[in-house]
Scaffold this motif. Structure first.
Motif, PDB file in Angstrom:
ATOM      1  N   LEU A 295      -8.087  25.053  23.319  1.00 44.18           N
ATOM      2  CA  LEU A 295      -8.409  23.786  24.116  1.00 44.18           C
ATOM      3  C   LEU A 295      -7.500  23.838  24.695  1.00 44.18           C
ATOM      4  CD1 LEU A 295     -11.073  21.924  22.784  1.00 44.18           C
ATOM      5  CD2 LEU A 295     -11.379  23.870  24.003  1.00 44.18           C
ATOM      6  N   ASN A 296      -5.936  23.545  24.727  1.00 44.70           N
ATOM      7  CA  ASN A 296      -5.116  23.093  25.553  1.00 44.70           C
ATOM      8  C   ASN A 296      -4.555  24.130  26.234  1.00 44.70           C
ATOM      9  OD1 ASN A 296      -3.847  23.882  23.195  1.00 44.70           O
ATOM     10  ND2 ASN A 296      -2.839  22.312  22.282  1.00 44.70           N
ATOM     11  N   GLY A 297      -4.707  25.884  26.462  1.00 45.27           N
ATOM     12  CA  GLY A 297      -4.279  26.768  26.200  1.00 45.27           C
ATOM     13  C   GLY A 297      -4.244  26.697  28.269  1.00 45.27           C
ATOM     14  N   SER A 298      -4.897  26.711  28.550  1.00 48.37           N
ATOM     15  CA  SER A 298      -5.443  26.346  29.559  1.00 48.37           C
ATOM     16  C   SER A 298      -6.205  25.353  29.921  1.00 48.37           C
ATOM     17  CB  SER A 298      -6.127  27.333  30.471  1.00 48.37           C
ATOM     18  OG  SER A 298      -7.511  28.000  30.712  1.00 48.37           O
TER      19      SER A 298
ATOM     20  N   ALA B 253     -22.198  22.152  14.323  1.00 52.38           N
ATOM     21  CA  ALA B 253     -20.946  21.366  14.360  1.00 52.38           C
ATOM     22  C   ALA B 253     -19.536  21.355  15.038  1.00 52.38           C
ATOM     23  CB  ALA B 253     -20.145  21.819  13.194  1.00 52.38           C
ATOM     24  N   GLU B 254     -18.951  23.056  15.285  1.00 63.82           N
ATOM     25  CA  GLU B 254     -18.558  23.462  16.293  1.00 63.82           C
ATOM     26  C   GLU B 254     -18.428  22.804  17.615  1.00 63.82           C
ATOM     27  OE1 GLU B 254     -17.990  28.074  15.869  1.00 63.82           O
ATOM     28  OE2 GLU B 254     -16.597  27.945  18.385  1.00 63.82           O
ATOM     29  N   CYS B 255     -20.370  23.159  18.447  1.00 66.91           N
ATOM     30  CA  CYS B 255     -20.335  22.444  19.209  1.00 66.91           C
ATOM     31  C   CYS B 255     -19.599  21.217  19.658  1.00 66.91           C
ATOM     32  CB  CYS B 255     -21.504  22.565  19.603  1.00 66.91           C
ATOM     33  SG  CYS B 255     -22.128  24.505  20.184  1.00 66.91           S
ATOM     34  N   ARG B 256     -20.488  20.223  18.354  1.00 66.16           N
ATOM     35  CA  ARG B 256     -20.829  18.883  18.343  1.00 66.16           C
ATOM     36  C   ARG B 256     -18.439  18.623  19.116  1.00 66.16           C
ATOM     37  NH1 ARG B 256     -22.778  17.689  14.027  1.00 66.16           N
ATOM     38  NH2 ARG B 256     -24.472  17.003  15.286  1.00 66.16           N
ATOM     39  N   GLU B 257     -17.460  19.407  18.104  1.00 66.85           N
ATOM     40  CA  GLU B 257     -16.450  19.057  17.834  1.00 66.85           C
ATOM     41  C   GLU B 257     -15.632  19.326  19.538  1.00 66.85           C
ATOM     42  OE1 GLU B 257     -13.559  21.803  14.986  1.00 66.85           O
ATOM     43  OE2 GLU B 257     -14.808  20.983  13.429  1.00 66.85           O
ATOM     44  N   LEU B 258     -16.308  20.713  19.835  1.00 65.32           N
ATOM     45  CA  LEU B 258     -15.603  20.744  21.351  1.00 65.32           C
ATOM     46  C   LEU B 258     -16.175  19.841  22.421  1.00 65.32           C
ATOM     47  CD1 LEU B 258     -16.552  24.583  21.829  1.00 65.32           C
ATOM     48  CD2 LEU B 258     -14.425  24.132  21.423  1.00 65.32           C
ATOM     49  N   VAL B 259     -16.752  18.871  22.336  1.00 61.58           N
ATOM     50  CA  VAL B 259     -17.749  18.526  23.026  1.00 61.58           C
ATOM     51  C   VAL B 259     -16.945  17.061  23.454  1.00 61.58           C
ATOM     52  CG1 VAL B 259     -19.870  16.601  23.873  1.00 61.58           C
ATOM     53  CG2 VAL B 259     -19.739  19.509  23.467  1.00 61.58           C
TER      54      VAL B 259
ATOM     55  N   ARG C 299     -14.197  16.978  22.040  1.00 68.17           N
ATOM     56  CA  ARG C 299     -12.553  17.157  22.629  1.00 68.17           C
ATOM     57  C   ARG C 299     -13.166  17.497  24.558  1.00 68.17           C
ATOM     58  NH1 ARG C 299     -10.562  22.235  18.999  1.00 68.17           N
ATOM     59  NH2 ARG C 299      -8.717  21.836  20.011  1.00 68.17           N
ATOM     60  N   GLY C 300     -13.707  17.329  24.880  1.00 61.17           N
ATOM     61  CA  GLY C 300     -13.865  17.623  26.572  1.00 61.17           C
ATOM     62  C   GLY C 300     -14.965  18.721  27.384  1.00 61.17           C
ATOM     63  N   VAL C 301     -15.289  18.810  26.251  1.00 55.88           N
ATOM     64  CA  VAL C 301     -16.343  20.602  26.851  1.00 55.88           C
ATOM     65  C   VAL C 301     -16.953  19.798  27.246  1.00 55.88           C
ATOM     66  CG1 VAL C 301     -16.902  22.557  26.133  1.00 55.88           C
ATOM     67  CG2 VAL C 301     -14.770  22.324  24.982  1.00 55.88           C
ATOM     68  N   ARG C 302     -17.215  20.460  27.870  1.00 58.44           N
ATOM     69  CA  ARG C 302     -18.914  20.105  28.728  1.00 58.44           C
ATOM     70  C   ARG C 302     -19.642  20.858  29.104  1.00 58.44           C
ATOM     71  NH1 ARG C 302     -18.405  15.544  33.064  1.00 58.44           N
ATOM     72  NH2 ARG C 302     -19.927  14.937  32.254  1.00 58.44           N
ATOM     73  N   GLU C 303     -19.321  22.289  28.845  1.00 54.44           N
ATOM     74  CA  GLU C 303     -20.598  23.534  29.316  1.00 54.44           C
ATOM     75  C   GLU C 303     -20.015  24.522  27.819  1.00 54.44           C
ATOM     76  OE1 GLU C 303     -20.876  25.728  32.700  1.00 54.44           O
ATOM     77  OE2 GLU C 303     -19.149  27.135  31.523  1.00 54.44           O
ATOM     78  N   ILE C 304     -20.563  25.157  27.535  1.00 56.22           N
ATOM     79  CA  ILE C 304     -20.904  25.761  26.617  1.00 56.22           C
ATOM     80  C   ILE C 304     -22.050  26.921  26.291  1.00 56.22           C
ATOM     81  CG2 ILE C 304     -21.436  25.987  23.330  1.00 56.22           C
ATOM     82  CD1 ILE C 304     -20.570  22.976  23.560  1.00 56.22           C
TER      83      ILE C 304
ATOM     84  N   GLU D 118     -29.239  18.649  21.842  1.00 52.00           N
ATOM     85  CA  GLU D 118     -29.099  17.242  22.024  1.00 52.00           C
ATOM     86  C   GLU D 118     -27.683  16.817  22.075  1.00 52.00           C
ATOM     87  OE1 GLU D 118     -31.216  15.746  19.707  1.00 52.00           O
ATOM     88  OE2 GLU D 118     -32.797  17.193  20.572  1.00 52.00           O
ATOM     89  N   LEU D 119     -26.712  17.574  21.801  1.00 51.36           N
ATOM     90  CA  LEU D 119     -25.381  17.540  21.769  1.00 51.36           C
ATOM     91  C   LEU D 119     -25.447  16.404  23.300  1.00 51.36           C
ATOM     92  CD1 LEU D 119     -23.374  20.061  20.207  1.00 51.36           C
ATOM     93  CD2 LEU D 119     -24.132  18.071  19.039  1.00 51.36           C
ATOM     94  N   ASP D 120     -24.618  14.968  22.204  1.00 52.48           N
ATOM     95  CA  ASP D 120     -24.013  14.184  23.396  1.00 52.48           C
ATOM     96  C   ASP D 120     -23.095  14.544  24.489  1.00 52.48           C
ATOM     97  OD1 ASP D 120     -26.289  12.221  24.106  1.00 52.48           O
ATOM     98  OD2 ASP D 120     -25.688  10.628  22.567  1.00 52.48           O
ATOM     99  N   GLY D 121     -23.037  14.583  25.631  1.00 47.87           N
ATOM    100  CA  GLY D 121     -21.851  14.858  26.451  1.00 47.87           C
ATOM    101  C   GLY D 121     -21.647  16.287  26.541  1.00 47.87           C
ATOM    102  N   LEU D 122     -22.237  17.436  25.888  1.00 45.58           N
ATOM    103  CA  LEU D 122     -22.665  18.214  26.563  1.00 45.58           C
ATOM    104  C   LEU D 122     -23.432  18.627  28.057  1.00 45.58           C
ATOM    105  CD1 LEU D 122     -22.159  20.924  26.317  1.00 45.58           C
ATOM    106  CD2 LEU D 122     -24.033  21.656  24.853  1.00 45.58           C
TER     107      LEU D 122
END
Ligand code: 5AD
Length: 467
Positions: free
Chosen positions: A143-146, A187-193, A195-200, A250-254
């Motif tokens: 995630l910190n790549g670009s 679980a992977e999506c939840r972790e991404l969210v 970490r600030g991800v808003r679109e999957i 269901e994931l809040d923040g996504l």
């Protein structure tokens, strides 16, 4: 610690696999080199879908090894992904400087193999074996790549394809359909969210077939292990893919959910209804058509007719009038006559795709179409490609122009690659919008007014930016 440079050919699934390999190496302390010339290890993640893609990667590899040799640099080089899978050892026979050939079910072994090659304990490694559960190993992100990747992330949900379209090499390069479990993906999506991800964007070779082949009991055990309430909202006949969409929704923040690539046969009523029902599911769909002729669709083994395809588009537009519809089309499939091709032209006039990716048919080894009679001469493939491209571009340009003056919601991804003063975002229907922005806009959903269009780009008016 060593550095790696990974060059990716082909689709978003390949991009995602490369990211997972890079993340695996970074987690072990490797660095990412800025160019192949400064890297200790160069990996080419390859595509086999057309011959041209294979030739590009082979030429690139010859250049890389040629330059390294002339500059007397010690460099470990490898092929990975689809061409590595389909050609295996043959690649080393052709290019003896290649050290590693890593198949599509072996990405998670990259670090271990590279360590062995760097230490000199092994000289050459070719691994293209199938490996059970490898579909669940494409998990780590950079995630910190670009800057962009921190807003929008790709999640691999399944691997392989059982459709066996007669032109397609993918069943040979990616294997049988194998899906991850819903709890694992959530679980992977939840972790991404977190970490600030808003679109999957959910990825797979045929995402709409997600979970269809998994044994129900295994699936159930996996579900029971975590949050059952997330995935049991609908009794059957909702497909596992729609269950997955529900669970991720269901994931809040996504804020936004997308997926690619689907198969038209996957657009049952449950998926069409999902567009209407799930506000985070963006109204855009990349639905591969391949041909507008029923005769050719049958020869391609696509499993739908022109009428069925038109019916899907109609249902989707009823559910979401502004849905962006994108497609893939092959011209010059064996046996395609001028009449067949005109059926494709007429379907494009009728549907008015927002954009279409057009491919000249390319013979792929061991596919049924490669040995079908009436292969279409190259000159005709070229000519049909150009005619279809002209039509598709003309329609697409008109659709772009229709955005002028409209207010659209964009998710801001980050600075534009070409011009750092500009920021780039995407509409829900998946069009790129450029506007004069700054770092504080990144990750925001904003409304912008479209002022003008460029080629496949919209320009938004910052004056009406709504913060
Ligand atoms: N020749 C040309 N195009 C192909 N595609 C897949 N296989 C071939 C082939 N043998 C195209 C299809 C597919 C896209 C990813 O590539 O249109 O949807």
């Amino acid at each position: 610690m060593p550095s790696v440079y990974i060059k990716t050919y082909g689709c978003q699934m390949n991009e995602r696999d490369s990211e997972a390999v890079a993340a695996q190496l970074v987690a072990r302390g490797w660095s990412l080199a800025q160019s192949e010339a400064t890297a200790d290890v160069v990996l080419l993640n390859t595509c086999s879908v057309r011959d041209f893609a294979e030739q590009k990667a082979i030429n690139k590899m010859s250049n890389v090894v040629g330059t390294a040799r002339s500059e007397k640099r010690d460099q470990i080089v490898g092929f990975m992904g689809c061409m590595a899978q389909s050609r295996g050892q043959e690649l080393i026979d052709k290019l003896p400087d290649v050290d590693l050939v890593l198949g599509t079910q072996k990405f998670h072994r990259a670090a271990e193999y590279l360590d062995e090659l760097l230490a000199g304990t092994r000289k050459k490694i070719v691994d293209t074996e199938a490996e059970a559960k490898s579909e669940a190993t494409i998990r780590e992100h950079l995630l910190n790549g670009s800057a962009k990747t921190s807003v929008s992330a790709f999640v691999s949900i399944m691997q392989g394809c059982n459709q066996h379209c007669t032109f397609c090499i993918v069943p040979a390069t990616r294997g049988e359909e194998r899906s991850r479990t819903i709890p694992d993906i959530v679980a992977e999506c939840r972790e991404l969210v977190a970490r600030g991800v808003r679109e999957i964007t959910l990825l797979g070779q045929i995402v709409t077939s997600f979970g269809r082949r998994e044994k129900r009991d295994e699936w159930q055990v996996a579900r029971d292990a975590t949050d059952v309430s997330l995935v049991t909202r609908h009794p059957s006949p909702v497909t596992p893919f729609v269950q997955l969409l529900d669970a991720i929704h269901e994931l809040d923040g996504l804020e936004r959910i997308r997926f690619t690539s689907p198969h038209p046969k996957g657009y049952g009523d449950d998926l069409v209804e999902a567009y209407a029902r799930l506000p985070k599911l963006c109204e855009s769909a990349h639905i591969p058509l391949q041909s507008g002729s029923d005769r050719i669709l049958k020869l391609m083994h696509r499993g739908y007719t022109r009428e069925k395809f038109l019916g899907i588009i109609q249902k989707l537009r009823q559910a979401k009038p502004n849905i962006g519809i994108y497609t893939d089309i092959i011209v010059g499939f064996p046996g395609e006559t001028e009449e067949d091709f005109e059926q494709t032209l007429s379907l494009c006039r009728e549907v008015k795709f927002d954009n279409a990716y057009i491919f000249k048919y390319s013979e792929r080894r061991d596919t049924p179409a490669a040995t079908m009679p009436d292969q279409v001469p190259q000159a005709i493939r070229e000519e049909r490609n150009e005619r279809l491209l002209n039509l598709v571009n003309e329609i697409a340009a008109r659709k772009y122009d229709a955005f002028i003056g409209r207010q659209v919601q964009i998710l801001v991804e980050g600075p534009s690659k070409k011009n750092a003063a500009r920021y780039t975002g995407r509409t829900r229907c998946n069009r790129i919008v450029l506007f004069d922005g700054s770092a504080r806009h990144q990750g925001q959903l904003m409304d912008v007014k479209i002022e003008r269009t460029g080629s496949f780009t919209l320009y938004g008016d910052p004056a009406v930016v709504n913060l």
